[in-house]
Motif scaffolding. Structure first.
Motif, PDB file in Angstrom:
ATOM      1  N   PRO A  40       0.808  -1.228   0.000  1.00 12.34           N
ATOM      2  CA  PRO A  40       0.000   0.000   0.000  1.00 12.34           C
ATOM      3  C   PRO A  40       0.837   1.272   0.000  1.00 12.34           C
ATOM      4  CG  PRO A  40      -0.904  -1.588   1.545  1.00 12.34           C
ATOM      5  CD  PRO A  40       0.395  -2.149   1.069  1.00 12.34           C
ATOM      6  N   LEU A  41       1.961   1.265   0.715  1.00  7.20           N
ATOM      7  CA  LEU A  41       2.826   2.437   0.729  1.00  7.20           C
ATOM      8  C   LEU A  41       3.377   2.712  -0.662  1.00  7.20           C
ATOM      9  CD1 LEU A  41       4.338   4.660   2.249  1.00  7.20           C
ATOM     10  CD2 LEU A  41       6.133   2.987   2.773  1.00  7.20           C
ATOM     11  N   PHE A  42       3.714   1.648  -1.392  1.00  9.91           N
ATOM     12  CA  PHE A  42       4.229   1.840  -2.746  1.00  9.91           C
ATOM     13  C   PHE A  42       3.151   2.361  -3.679  1.00  9.91           C
ATOM     14  CE2 PHE A  42       5.135   0.549  -7.082  1.00  9.91           C
ATOM     15  CZ  PHE A  42       6.433   1.019  -7.246  1.00  9.91           C
ATOM     16  N   VAL A  43       1.920   1.884  -3.524  1.00  9.93           N
ATOM     17  CA  VAL A  43       0.824   2.367  -4.367  1.00  9.93           C
ATOM     18  C   VAL A  43       0.613   3.858  -4.153  1.00  9.93           C
ATOM     19  CG1 VAL A  43      -1.657   2.210  -4.826  1.00  9.93           C
ATOM     20  CG2 VAL A  43      -0.322   0.124  -4.451  1.00  9.93           C
ATOM     21  N   GLY A  44       0.621   4.284  -2.881  1.00 11.85           N
ATOM     22  CA  GLY A  44       0.412   5.692  -2.585  1.00 11.85           C
ATOM     23  C   GLY A  44       1.548   6.570  -3.065  1.00 11.85           C
ATOM     24  N   ALA A  48       2.472   8.732  -7.352  1.00 14.49           N
ATOM     25  CA  ALA A  48       2.847  10.142  -7.347  1.00 14.49           C
ATOM     26  C   ALA A  48       4.228  10.340  -7.952  1.00 14.49           C
ATOM     27  CB  ALA A  48       2.808  10.691  -5.928  1.00 14.49           C
ATOM     28  N   ALA A  49       5.134   9.373  -7.743  1.00 13.50           N
ATOM     29  CA  ALA A  49       6.477   9.476  -8.310  1.00 13.50           C
ATOM     30  C   ALA A  49       6.427   9.407  -9.833  1.00 13.50           C
ATOM     31  CB  ALA A  49       7.359   8.350  -7.753  1.00 13.50           C
ATOM     32  N   VAL A  50       5.621   8.492 -10.371  1.00 17.80           N
ATOM     33  CA  VAL A  50       5.472   8.387 -11.825  1.00 17.80           C
ATOM     34  C   VAL A  50       4.862   9.667 -12.382  1.00 17.80           C
ATOM     35  CG1 VAL A  50       4.296   7.168 -13.685  1.00 17.80           C
ATOM     36  CG2 VAL A  50       5.291   5.875 -11.790  1.00 17.80           C
ATOM     37  N   ALA A  51       3.819  10.165 -11.713  1.00 17.69           N
ATOM     38  CA  ALA A  51       3.166  11.392 -12.167  1.00 17.69           C
ATOM     39  C   ALA A  51       4.115  12.590 -12.096  1.00 17.69           C
ATOM     40  CB  ALA A  51       1.918  11.662 -11.321  1.00 17.69           C
ATOM     41  N   CYS A 202       9.883   7.187  -0.359  1.00 22.27           N
ATOM     42  CA  CYS A 202       8.903   6.240   0.195  1.00 22.27           C
ATOM     43  C   CYS A 202       8.695   5.060  -0.733  1.00 22.27           C
ATOM     44  CB  CYS A 202       7.569   6.944   0.449  1.00 22.27           C
ATOM     45  SG  CYS A 202       7.596   8.130   1.807  1.00 22.27           S
ATOM     46  N   ALA A 203       8.613   5.328  -2.036  1.00 19.95           N
ATOM     47  CA  ALA A 203       8.413   4.248  -2.997  1.00 19.95           C
ATOM     48  C   ALA A 203       9.613   3.305  -3.010  1.00 19.95           C
ATOM     49  CB  ALA A 203       8.179   4.830  -4.388  1.00 19.95           C
ATOM     50  N   GLY A 204      10.826   3.877  -2.956  1.00 18.64           N
ATOM     51  CA  GLY A 204      12.023   3.042  -2.933  1.00 18.64           C
ATOM     52  C   GLY A 204      12.105   2.181  -1.685  1.00 18.64           C
ATOM     53  N   ALA A 208      11.946  -1.953  -1.485  1.00 13.16           N
ATOM     54  CA  ALA A 208      12.998  -2.753  -0.856  1.00 13.16           C
ATOM     55  C   ALA A 208      12.445  -3.655   0.246  1.00 13.16           C
ATOM     56  CB  ALA A 208      14.079  -1.828  -0.296  1.00 13.16           C
ATOM     57  N   GLN A 209      11.487  -3.144   1.015  1.00 15.73           N
ATOM     58  CA  GLN A 209      10.921  -3.922   2.115  1.00 15.73           C
ATOM     59  C   GLN A 209       9.963  -4.999   1.630  1.00 15.73           C
ATOM     60  OE1 GLN A 209      11.757  -3.586   5.469  1.00 15.73           O
ATOM     61  NE2 GLN A 209      13.342  -2.250   4.609  1.00 15.73           N
ATOM     62  N   HIS A 210       9.176  -4.687   0.618  1.00  9.72           N
ATOM     63  CA  HIS A 210       8.179  -5.629   0.104  1.00  9.72           C
ATOM     64  C   HIS A 210       8.224  -5.606  -1.420  1.00  9.72           C
ATOM     65  CE1 HIS A 210       6.472  -5.935   4.157  1.00  9.72           C
ATOM     66  NE2 HIS A 210       6.523  -4.612   4.211  1.00  9.72           N
ATOM     67  N   PRO A 211       9.163  -6.332  -2.021  1.00 10.37           N
ATOM     68  CA  PRO A 211       9.263  -6.353  -3.485  1.00 10.37           C
ATOM     69  C   PRO A 211       7.938  -6.798  -4.104  1.00 10.37           C
ATOM     70  CG  PRO A 211      11.185  -7.386  -2.501  1.00 10.37           C
ATOM     71  CD  PRO A 211      10.202  -7.160  -1.392  1.00 10.37           C
TER      72      PRO A 211
END
Length: 305
Positions: A40-44, A48-51, A202-204, A208-211
């Motif tokens: 969920p953290l990566f989705v959030g 935004a990083a891609v955008a 945050c995305a990185g 790393a924590q949950h590939p």
């Protein structure tokens, strides 16, 4: 009587606003899909990083002037609400909450946005505005309580959704005001650039924590959230508000919960019970009344001579 030009502008504003809201209406169902294969953290943060990358390309290609220091501070409010708060809170909430349930809770967003705008601009709306806004909030909380088995059955996901509404309302209100100075799509683009360092970090960390191990469907859902929900949808939405009339175009947002519930039923096969339907209608009705009563007709001009 409206002139032909004014009538065409009004229709154009409503059309662009409806296009933006239709794009946003897929956000909750696709978030529900994406969190099945991504943290969920990566989705959030990832969307935004891609955008933000897209925003940098567009801003550089059009050679936009940098905001002033004061505008950067206000962009921070937009970023905190629309880019950080809403995506993060809804991503974590939708790991357990159905998209249709979330749509009803978030249905109070138009009224919440109106309240935030009233506070921000120091308007003095009629008392009925506050009454309907309060009833709408009570309706949303009552709905979540009924579906959870009472106030004691409220889940953490419900609290996250309520927090998402507050964050998004503040971000929308400040963004709407700032768009008058910077431009509509420029506002969301600069906000994405401002939030980019935190979002990439945050995305990185989440990667790393949950590939992630997404399916093709989950990857497409994440792509939609990144490109459309977080970027292109704002182009249409803010363009509609800029064309106006803003008071009318903003009410298009009231159809978003209805569309979201429909997509949740069609795409996710979520069962839609009477509680969801009635709760959604109650929240939407209160939000509509609150938004409408916020508009105060201008005082008639005195005739001279």
């Amino acid at each position: 009587m409206l002139s032909r030009g004014t009538g065409r502008s009004s229709k154009a504003g409503l059309a662009w606003g409806l296009l933006g809201i239709t794009a946003f209406s897929f956000t909750l169902p696709f978030t529900r899909v994406a969190v099945g294969g991504f943290d969920p953290l990566f989705v959030g943060a990832g969307r935004a990083a891609v955008a933000a990358v897209l925003a940098v390309i567009v801003l550089a290609a059009t050679r936009q002037r940098l905001p002033t220091p004061r505008q950067w501070a206000r962009l921070g409010v937009v970023a905190a609400g629309v880019i950080v708060g809403f995506p993060f809170l809804t991503s974590f909430a939708l790991t357990t909450a159905p998209a249709s349930h979330a749509a009803v809770v978030i249905g109070v967003l138009p009224a919440a946005t109106a309240v935030a705008a009233v506070i921000r601009t120091r308007e003095h709306p009629p008392r009925s505005f506050w009454v309907f806004a309060a009833i709408g909030a009570v309706a949303a909380v009552s709905f979540t309580a009924l579906e959870g088995g009472g106030l004691g059955g409220l889940h953490w996901s419900d609290l996250l959704l309520i927090g998402a509404v507050v964050a998004c309302a503040v971000g929308y209100a400040e963004g709407g005001l700032l768009a008058r100075e910077l431009g509509s799509w420029q506002t969301i683009s600069w906000a994405l650039v401002l939030a980019a360092p935190v979002m990439f970090a945050c995305a990185g960390w989440a990667w790393a924590q949950h590939p992630p191990a997404p399916t093709g469907t989950e990857l497409l859902a994440f792509a939609y959230l990144s490109v459309v929900s977080m970027f292109l949808g704002f182009f249409a939405w803010y363009r509609g508000l800029a064309i106006g009339p803003m008071a009318q175009v903003s009410q298009v947002q009231l159809v978003q919960p209805v569309l979201t519930i429909a997509w949740a039923a069609m795409l996710l096969r979520e069962p839609i019970g009477w509680t969801t339907l009635l709760g959604g209608l109650a929240v939407i009705a209160c939000a509509a009344l609150a938004v409408r009563t916020r508009r105060i007709p201008p005082a008639p001009r005195s005739l001279e001579g």
